[in-house]
Scaffold this motif. Structure first.
Motif, mmCIF file in Angstrom:
data_model
loop_
_atom_site.group_PDB
_atom_site.id
_atom_site.type_symbol
_atom_site.label_atom_id
_atom_site.label_comp_id
_atom_site.label_asym_id
_atom_site.label_seq_id
_atom_site.Cartn_x
_atom_site.Cartn_y
_atom_site.Cartn_z
ATOM 1 N N ILE A 172 43.662 -33.603 -9.495
ATOM 2 C CA ILE A 172 43.690 -32.239 -10.050
ATOM 3 C C ILE A 172 42.262 -31.715 -10.067
ATOM 4 C CG2 ILE A 172 44.258 -30.879 -12.105
ATOM 5 C CD1 ILE A 172 46.354 -33.088 -12.775
ATOM 6 N N ILE A 173 42.055 -30.570 -9.423
ATOM 7 C CA ILE A 173 40.668 -30.106 -9.243
ATOM 8 C C ILE A 173 40.462 -28.684 -9.799
ATOM 9 C CG2 ILE A 173 40.127 -31.624 -7.315
ATOM 10 C CD1 ILE A 173 40.749 -29.290 -5.413
ATOM 11 N N TRP A 175 38.083 -24.843 -10.061
ATOM 12 C CA TRP A 175 37.882 -23.702 -9.167
ATOM 13 C C TRP A 175 36.425 -23.449 -8.781
ATOM 14 C CZ3 TRP A 175 34.547 -21.177 -12.143
ATOM 15 C CH2 TRP A 175 34.716 -21.225 -13.527
ATOM 16 N N LYS A 199 46.368 -31.276 -6.366
ATOM 17 C CA LYS A 199 46.691 -29.940 -6.877
ATOM 18 C C LYS A 199 45.415 -29.120 -6.977
ATOM 19 C CE LYS A 199 46.924 -28.025 -10.936
ATOM 20 N NZ LYS A 199 46.330 -26.685 -10.655
ATOM 21 N N ALA A 201 43.195 -25.738 -7.876
ATOM 22 C CA ALA A 201 43.201 -24.845 -9.044
ATOM 23 C C ALA A 201 43.935 -23.549 -8.709
ATOM 24 C CB ALA A 201 41.767 -24.548 -9.468
ATOM 25 N N GLU A 202 44.651 -23.033 -9.669
ATOM 26 C CA GLU A 202 45.439 -21.810 -9.456
ATOM 27 C C GLU A 202 44.560 -20.596 -9.137
ATOM 28 O OE1 GLU A 202 45.122 -23.675 -12.114
ATOM 29 O OE2 GLU A 202 45.331 -22.598 -14.020
ATOM 30 N N GLY A 233 48.193 -25.217 -14.660
ATOM 31 C CA GLY A 233 47.918 -26.499 -15.307
ATOM 32 C C GLY A 233 49.160 -27.099 -15.949
ATOM 33 N N GLY A 237 50.062 -29.230 -13.012
ATOM 34 C CA GLY A 237 49.106 -30.308 -13.303
ATOM 35 C C GLY A 237 49.711 -31.353 -14.235
ATOM 36 N N ALA A 238 50.345 -30.867 -15.307
ATOM 37 C CA ALA A 238 50.896 -31.807 -16.302
ATOM 38 C C ALA A 238 51.988 -32.699 -15.700
ATOM 39 C CB ALA A 238 51.393 -31.038 -17.530
ATOM 40 N N PHE A 251 40.840 -36.498 -12.170
ATOM 41 C CA PHE A 251 40.780 -35.118 -12.655
ATOM 42 C C PHE A 251 39.339 -34.633 -12.719
ATOM 43 C CE2 PHE A 251 40.039 -32.380 -16.395
ATOM 44 C CZ PHE A 251 40.809 -31.282 -16.046
ATOM 45 N N SER A 254 37.735 -29.286 -17.463
ATOM 46 C CA SER A 254 37.160 -29.236 -18.804
ATOM 47 C C SER A 254 37.453 -30.518 -19.590
ATOM 48 C CB SER A 254 37.743 -28.037 -19.557
ATOM 49 O OG SER A 254 39.148 -28.162 -19.617
ATOM 50 N N VAL A 257 40.961 -30.355 -21.286
ATOM 51 C CA VAL A 257 42.108 -30.735 -20.447
ATOM 52 C C VAL A 257 42.026 -32.218 -20.073
ATOM 53 C CG1 VAL A 257 43.332 -30.310 -18.283
ATOM 54 C CG2 VAL A 257 42.490 -28.382 -19.613
ATOM 55 N N LEU A 260 43.920 -34.147 -22.427
ATOM 56 C CA LEU A 260 45.383 -34.018 -22.222
ATOM 57 C C LEU A 260 45.837 -34.926 -21.081
ATOM 58 C CD1 LEU A 260 45.856 -30.121 -22.439
ATOM 59 C CD2 LEU A 260 46.344 -31.827 -24.201
ATOM 60 N N ILE A 261 44.978 -35.046 -20.063
ATOM 61 C CA ILE A 261 45.314 -35.894 -18.914
ATOM 62 C C ILE A 261 45.443 -37.351 -19.375
ATOM 63 C CG2 ILE A 261 44.427 -36.798 -16.692
ATOM 64 C CD1 ILE A 261 45.076 -33.885 -16.319
HETATM 65 P P1 ADP Z 1 38.354 -24.928 -15.938
HETATM 66 O O1 ADP Z 1 37.722 -24.714 -17.261
HETATM 67 O O2 ADP Z 1 37.425 -25.327 -14.859
HETATM 68 O O3 ADP Z 1 39.381 -23.904 -15.563
HETATM 69 P P2 ADP Z 1 40.500 -26.632 -16.540
HETATM 70 O O4 ADP Z 1 40.275 -27.965 -17.112
HETATM 71 O O5 ADP Z 1 41.171 -25.598 -17.347
HETATM 72 O O6 ADP Z 1 39.072 -26.255 -16.100
HETATM 73 O O7 ADP Z 1 41.255 -26.715 -15.149
HETATM 74 C C1 ADP Z 1 40.946 -27.641 -14.158
HETATM 75 C C2 ADP Z 1 42.221 -28.013 -13.453
HETATM 76 O O8 ADP Z 1 43.105 -28.612 -14.395
HETATM 77 C C3 ADP Z 1 43.002 -26.867 -12.825
HETATM 78 O O9 ADP Z 1 43.544 -27.310 -11.593
HETATM 79 C C4 ADP Z 1 44.104 -26.617 -13.835
HETATM 80 O O10 ADP Z 1 45.275 -26.056 -13.274
HETATM 81 C C5 ADP Z 1 44.381 -28.015 -14.326
HETATM 82 N N1 ADP Z 1 45.007 -28.095 -15.642
HETATM 83 C C6 ADP Z 1 44.889 -27.240 -16.688
HETATM 84 N N2 ADP Z 1 45.637 -27.643 -17.729
HETATM 85 C C7 ADP Z 1 46.247 -28.795 -17.355
HETATM 86 C C8 ADP Z 1 47.141 -29.711 -17.989
HETATM 87 N N3 ADP Z 1 47.568 -29.522 -19.234
HETATM 88 N N4 ADP Z 1 47.539 -30.799 -17.283
HETATM 89 C C9 ADP Z 1 47.101 -31.021 -16.036
HETATM 90 N N5 ADP Z 1 46.270 -30.187 -15.377
HETATM 91 C C10 ADP Z 1 45.837 -29.091 -16.022
#
Ligand code: ADP
Length: 505
Positions: A172-173, A175, A199, A201-202, A233, A237-238, A251, A254, A257, A260-261
């Motif tokens: 999971i990467i 942006w 996956k 980033a959106e 995410g 991602g989840a 992963f 942040s 997150v 959460l992973i």
């Molecule tokens: P940023 O602050 O760089 O946006 P995030 O940690 O929010 O960092 O997002 C980084 C990646 O983690 C993205 O691909 C995002 O879709 C994914 N992501 C966000 N929330 C979750 C989650 N609950 N479980 C898995 N992946 C997630």
């Protein structure tokens, strides 16, 4: 030229292959096929320089993730991938590098369009680092080897260890460096012999999905070895992090997150590596060569719009050089040409999204409210709908302020002066953060430089430089900046298991 016409002209200058890709609509790569999302959901992709939608991409949900994971599982358990020789695997990994290098200009345009970064930066940094990562890792495929320990047991034995791929990997990467993050994840995993569901980033799915298309057109990976999707995410991602058929999740994103992973991975105790946030200090000693430190600190602070986990966000300068350094850095910051990433003369682009602009601007406001001064920047670009924020430097800060403690992830840095402190005291201030990803030190005294390198708790220390990356240099964090290392031989460790074999003779 009128702003709107200028924006249209820039998008009209995109390579024909990219225009076709955007018009046809990017697709996922699942089980060797280019497909759309099963539920039919789509995500708008915006050009952050204009806030306009440039294309739509499919939105993966749990059923798409499940299909991708099952394909990766089958490819790992049954497919030709695990029976391939290391040399054949290495050649395929190398080929991914060649594909990116062959299409380098197209990828640079996509990164700029999607993330907002200046195309000059994408050409000089993101794209070469991406293909060089595949070239570097490919060479390791034939060098993965176990050892022959000498056990002191009472019977005569022969023991050896095997290094085996961990299995199916979910990746999971974020942006900020979309293609480079994909390369840092895919290259070591494939080299180790794993199969992958990546996956993107959106906010920035375009380069990874273009790579997916080119893999189908130009590489001969067995179906299921590489699956590439995008989605939100929680929605995509989840389910990947939780999936019981995934053996390992890698992963980058942040720290919030990342936690959460870790929770999501507990179901089947999958292996986890994390590359998370940072709050890098950059420390300028009285004897620093300011002709190098001024451009170096400016680059450290504002490269990639400061949306970098290792950005030099906390500037500490000795009081004897503070004013001179900050005069230089603020002048350089004010002269950075902020504009659309696709304009080759732009030196800084917009932030990635409206949400990100709001978040980062919130920190500028918080800094002002807590008593910091805005030395330079603090405002957007006039006459633009894009998500721009000029390079911003805050002074008169102290270590209790949110802007000094929290990761901002934008072009906003905080500068503080220090007195004739002991190195230990200075290092304690540098280490006064929950993060430990990177730091830089500017001094002409080699002894001071290396003493600071020992004292600072961070995975990367730059001496008289900042933002030097190479596939051979391990990268990752101490403390809440993560688990494990990317790049270098260390990256392979993330994707290998060790098996001890013992035979009684
Ligand atoms: P940023 O602050 O760089 O946006 P995030 O940690 O929010 O960092 O997002 C980084 C990646 O983690 C993205 O691909 C995002 O879709 C994914 N992501 C966000 N929330 C979750 C989650 N609950 N479980 C898995 N992946 C997630």
């Amino acid at each position: 030229m009128d702003k709107k016409v200028e924006d249209e002209t820039l998008e009209a200058s995109l390579a024909p292959a990219i225009k076709t890709y955007l018009q046809n609509g990017p697709k996922f790569l699942i089980d060797g096929e280019l497909v759309t999302a099963k539920a039919g959901g789509m995500i708008d992709v915006r050009n952050p320089a204009t806030a306009q939608v440039v294309t739509k991409v499919p939105e993966a949900r749990s059923e798409d993730i499940d299909a991708a994971v099952k394909s990766a599982r089958k490819a790992f358990d049954e497919g030709p991938w695990s029976r391939m020789t290391a040399a054949e695997r290495g050649k395929l990994v190398y080929k991914l590098g060649e594909i990116i290098e062959r299409h380098a200009e197209e990828f640079a345009q996509l990164e700029s369009l999607d993330n907002g970064k200046p195309i000059s930066e994408a050409r000089a940094a993101d794209i070469p680092v991406s293909y060089n990562t595949f070239y570097y890792m490919a060479g390791w495929a034939t060098k993965i080897a176990g050892s022959t320990p000498s056990p002191s047991v009472p019977i005569d034995v022969h023991s050896y260890t095997l290094r085996e791929p961990v299995g199916v990997v979910g990746q999971i990467i974020p942006w900020n460096f979309p293609l480079m993050m994909a390369a840092w994840k895919l290259a070591p995993a494939l080299t180790a012999g794993c199969t992958v569901v990546l996956k993107a980033a959106e906010d920035t799915p375009l380069s990874a999905l273009r790579l997916a298309e080119l893999i189908v057109e130009e590489a001969d990976f067995p179906p299921g070895v590489i699956n590439i999707v995008t989605g939100y995410g929680e929605g995509a991602g989840a389910p990947l992090a939780e999936h019981p058929l995934v053996d390992k999740v890698a992963f980058t994103g942040s720290t919030e997150v990342g936690k959460l992973i870790v929770k999501a991975a507990t179901g089947n105790l999958k292996r986890v590596t994390l590359e998370l946030g940072g709050k890098a200090p950059t420390i300028v000693f009285p004897d620093a060569d300011l002709d190098r430190a001024i451009p170096g600190v400016t680059l450290g602070s504002f490269f990639a719009q400061g949306q970098v986990c290792v950005a030099a966000t906390r500037i500490y300068a000795h009081k004897s050089v503070f004013d001179k350094l900050m005069d230089g850095v603020s002048e350089a910051a004010a002269n950075i040409k902020v504009g659309p990433g696709l304009d080759p003369t732009s030196q800084m682009g917009p932030l990635v999204s409206a949400d990100q602009l709001q978040r980062v601007s919130g920190y500028v406001d918080a800094g002002r409210e807590e008593g910091a001064n805005v030395l330079v920047g603090g405002e957007g670009l006039q006459d633009s709908d894009g998500y721009f924020l000029k390079p911003t430097i805050l002074t008169n800060a102290n270590s209790d302020m949110r802007v000094v403690r929290e990761e901002i992830f934008g072009p906003v840095v905080v500068a503080q002066a220090f007195g004739d402190a002991e190195l230990d005291q200075l290092a304690a201030e540098a280490n006064n953060t929950e993060y430990g990803l990177a730091a830089s030190v500017w001094t002409q005294n080699a002894s001071v430089a290396h003493k600071m390198a020992k004292r600072i708790k961070a995975g990367t220390i730059w001496l008289n430089c900042h933002h030097v990356f190479d596939p051979s240099l391990p990268f990752g964090g101490y403390k809440q900046s993560g688990w494990g290392r990317e790049n270098g031989p260390d990256a392979l460790e993330n994707y290998l298991e060790t098996k001890a074999v013992t035979m009684a003779l």
